[in-house]
Structures are given as C-alpha cells and as structure tokens.
Design a protein around this motif. Structure first.
Motif, PDB file in Angstrom:
ATOM      1  N   GLY A 186       0.905  -1.226   0.077  1.00  0.00           N
ATOM      2  CA  GLY A 186       0.001  -0.047  -0.014  1.00  0.00           C
ATOM      3  C   GLY A 186       0.909   1.133   0.062  1.00  0.00           C
ATOM      4  N   VAL A 187       2.229   1.163  -0.013  1.00  0.00           N
ATOM      5  CA  VAL A 187       2.852   2.665  -0.111  1.00  0.00           C
ATOM      6  C   VAL A 187       2.631   3.162  -1.343  1.00  0.00           C
ATOM      7  CG1 VAL A 187       5.240   3.371  -0.124  1.00  0.00           C
ATOM      8  CG2 VAL A 187       4.513   1.517   1.437  1.00  0.00           C
ATOM      9  N   GLU A 188       2.605   4.427  -1.240  1.00  0.00           N
ATOM     10  CA  GLU A 188       2.499   5.294  -2.218  1.00  0.00           C
ATOM     11  C   GLU A 188       3.651   6.065  -2.720  1.00  0.00           C
ATOM     12  OE1 GLU A 188      -1.061   7.791  -2.478  1.00  0.00           O
ATOM     13  OE2 GLU A 188      -1.782   6.730  -0.732  1.00  0.00           O
ATOM     14  N   PRO A 189       4.620   5.545  -3.530  1.00  0.00           N
ATOM     15  CA  PRO A 189       6.176   6.187  -3.499  1.00  0.00           C
ATOM     16  C   PRO A 189       5.877   7.753  -3.820  1.00  0.00           C
ATOM     17  CG  PRO A 189       5.426   4.757  -5.308  1.00  0.00           C
ATOM     18  CD  PRO A 189       4.459   4.619  -4.383  1.00  0.00           C
ATOM     19  N   TYR A 190       5.151   8.254  -4.641  1.00  0.00           N
ATOM     20  CA  TYR A 190       5.124   9.741  -4.973  1.00  0.00           C
ATOM     21  C   TYR A 190       4.751  10.541  -3.947  1.00  0.00           C
ATOM     22  CZ  TYR A 190       4.506  14.251  -6.922  1.00  0.00           C
ATOM     23  OH  TYR A 190       4.669  15.680  -6.961  1.00  0.00           O
ATOM     24  N   ARG A 191       3.888   9.989  -3.186  1.00  0.00           N
ATOM     25  CA  ARG A 191       3.249  10.685  -1.851  1.00  0.00           C
ATOM     26  C   ARG A 191       4.545  10.821  -0.698  1.00  0.00           C
ATOM     27  NH1 ARG A 191       0.777   9.181   3.271  1.00  0.00           N
ATOM     28  NH2 ARG A 191      -0.128  10.927   4.301  1.00  0.00           N
TER      29      ARG A 191
END
Length: 331
Positions: A186-191
């Motif tokens: 669930g990690v959002e890299p751009y965030r």
C-alpha cells in the motif's frame, strides 16, 4: 553482557515481550530512525503490546505525513518506568541524547558498522541498507500479515532516505525487492517522495546560499568542506534539519574524495561533523577514531573546540587514509 541475536531470535523475543515497552532512537532523528521506530511502534501495537514512543528531539516537519507521527513524544528526559526499551538505528547510549533510559531490559536494532551495543540484546547487520530494511526482515519472520500500509510506509521512508532514493552503494537487489514488497502493501511512492523533497521552504535556499559561500578545499582538492554557523540559522529563519542533503554539493565536485560538513550546534565551540566518501576512504573508521561512527561511505561525529584545530585534526586523519588507500592500490 550484551547478547547478539539472529533475526528469528529477535522476532521471538519481541513477540514474547510483556509489560510496558518504550521505543526510542538517536537524537536529531533522520528518516531511518523515524521510519524504523514508528514501524515497530505500529507493529507492537498490532501485537497487542503496551507501547510508548519517545525521542530526545522533535521530528522534522517533512516527516509529518507518516502515520502515527503525532503519537511521538519528545523531550530531554524520559519519565516513567518500562519493562523493555527497543532502540533503533543507534548502538551508542550517548547518541540517544538521554542520560538515563528507565527500562529493565533492552534491545538494539541497528545497521551501523561501528556499532558497539550496550543493551541486553542486540541485532546489528552492517551490510544492510538501513535499520528499516532489517526491521522489515524481522517483522516478516514474526507476523508478516501484520505489515499493513502504515507500517510499510514508515519502513519504505527510512529505506528511501538512507539509500539516497536508491542511488547509494548500500542499495542492493534485496533492497529493491523489499521496496517492491512494501509497495504491494500500500505504499504510495510519489506521496513519500513529494512529502520529503517537494515541500522546501524558501528559508532552506537562503541557508544553502550562506553555507555554499563557505565552500573550501584541502589536501590538493581531495577534500571539499562546508560550514554551517548558528548565526546562519538566525539570519535565514531556517531549521537545523533543513541543511539535510547540503553535503551532497561538495561531494559532487569532480576530484573530491571526501566531503565534510561542519555544523555548529547549540553551545559555544560544539560541532557536529558529517563525512561522505566516494569510496577510497573509509570514513566510518575515521569517525570512530574521533568519537563517532557510521558507514564506510557516510559517517560522523561530534566534538568541541576551535574549528581550525578540529579541521586540522580531521584533515590529517583523511590524509593518512588517502595515503593508505594509495599504497594498497599499487601493491
């Protein structure tokens, strides 16, 4: 006497912890310190443990997106009594910033090559990118199904910051595989990236301007160094943590083997010295000799005294290391 443990042994130890558990890390916490300690905070809470997380210093604003960051308390003294303390990303009691940690038993989880654990139990893996990467490995053994998005985001953030966004030499195929697994959780890299690197205040650039004006060289251009005086922070209104990454400028100069960043800290004559190497010099060895520690290509120490004398002493050590590297290369 401290006892070194394997990942499986640490996993079992943590699962079996009872009573009040404290989590802490080093003073002036960076991404790996914050990510690993917050990751364990969430993980232990999901295990049903009674946990408190406490730092010596406040968390830099650009980490405010991390889940649970508002639950971290900070201050000069830890109050209360704890059955356990888990200390992440540091193996030197001085580096926590606390004179006393009120816990009956203790565990260190760290990855620094200069680590000399002082706790009852420890696990130190110097060949790994970060304490967050190590923590993920232990969590996967303990209870992998508990690694949710908040935990994954915390760990991913620490890996990103300690690997220079996967650009440093400590990035391995295993590191990238773990990053991929964290994205699947669930990690959002751009965030993460935008929160860390795209929210700079103008004060940071004003500070950078003053610091770059101090750029100087030593040892025939093999060493490039910059200096941050306390007065620069007052003049620009910048926070101390906004100087993070400034050392990459002198390090990027062609011909430079070692970059040094001298930061004046609170109190007259007190300095924090950061070292970065391009590979020929083991700066962890130098830092350890001068009272600090770190990794082969990134290390540091704290010292007191006249800056001119501090520089002279350090440059002599770097010169000896460069000579040693040269002779090894021709043998």
């Amino acid at each position: 006497m401290s006892k070194g443990l394997t990942r499986s042994e640490v996993a079992e130890l943590i699962k079996g912890m009872t009573g009040k558990i404290l989590i802490t890390t080093h003073k002036n916490p960076d991404g790996d310190a914050i990510g690993s300690s917050l990751g364990w905070y969430h993980f232990l809470k999901k295990l049903g443990k009674e946990v408190k997380i406490f730092y010596r210093d406040r968390i830099p604003y650009f980490f405010d997106f991390l889940p649970g960051v508002n639950e971290v308390e900070s201050g000069p003294e830890i109050k209360g009594e704890f059955d356990w303390v888990i200390i992440t990303d540091v193996s030197d009691p001085k580096r926590t910033g606390f004179e006393n940690i009120p816990a009956k038993k203790s565990l260190v989880i760290d990855h620094h090559i200069t680590a000399e654990p002082f706790t009852d139990y420890y696990i130190v893996e110097p060949d790994i990118s970060s304490t967050c990467e190590l923590s993920y490995g232990i969590m996967k053994i303990a209870e992998p199904e508990l690694i949710d998005t908040p935990i994954a985001t915390s760990l991913y953030t620490g890996i990103v910051t300690d690997t220079g966004s996967f650009n440093y030499s400590n990035t391995s195929p295993r590191t990238l595989k773990i990053a991929s697994e964290l994205l699947e959780r669930g990690v959002e890299p751009y965030r993460v990236y935008s929160s860390l690197f795209e929210r700079n205040r103008i004060n940071k650039f004003k500070l950078l301007e003053l610091v770059l004006k101090t750029l100087d060289f030593a040892l025939n251009g093999k060493v490039a160094h910059i200096t941050l005086y306390r007065k620069f922070l007052e003049e620009t209104g910048a926070y101390p943590e906004e100087s993070e990454g400034f050392i990459s400028y002198p390090r990027s100069i062609n011909g430079v083997e070692v970059a040094v960043f001298f930061k004046e800290v609170e109190g007259k004559g007190k300095w924090k010295v950061s070292l970065r190497s391009k590979g020929k010099v083991n700066v962890a060895k130098i830092a350890k000799k001068l009272g600090g520690g770190g990794h082969r290509m990134a290390a540091g120490y704290e010292t007191e005294g006249d800056l001119k004398e501090i520089k002279s002493k350090l440059f002599k050590e770097i010169e000896l290391a460069l000579e040693e590297s040269y002779y090894k290369s021709i043998l």
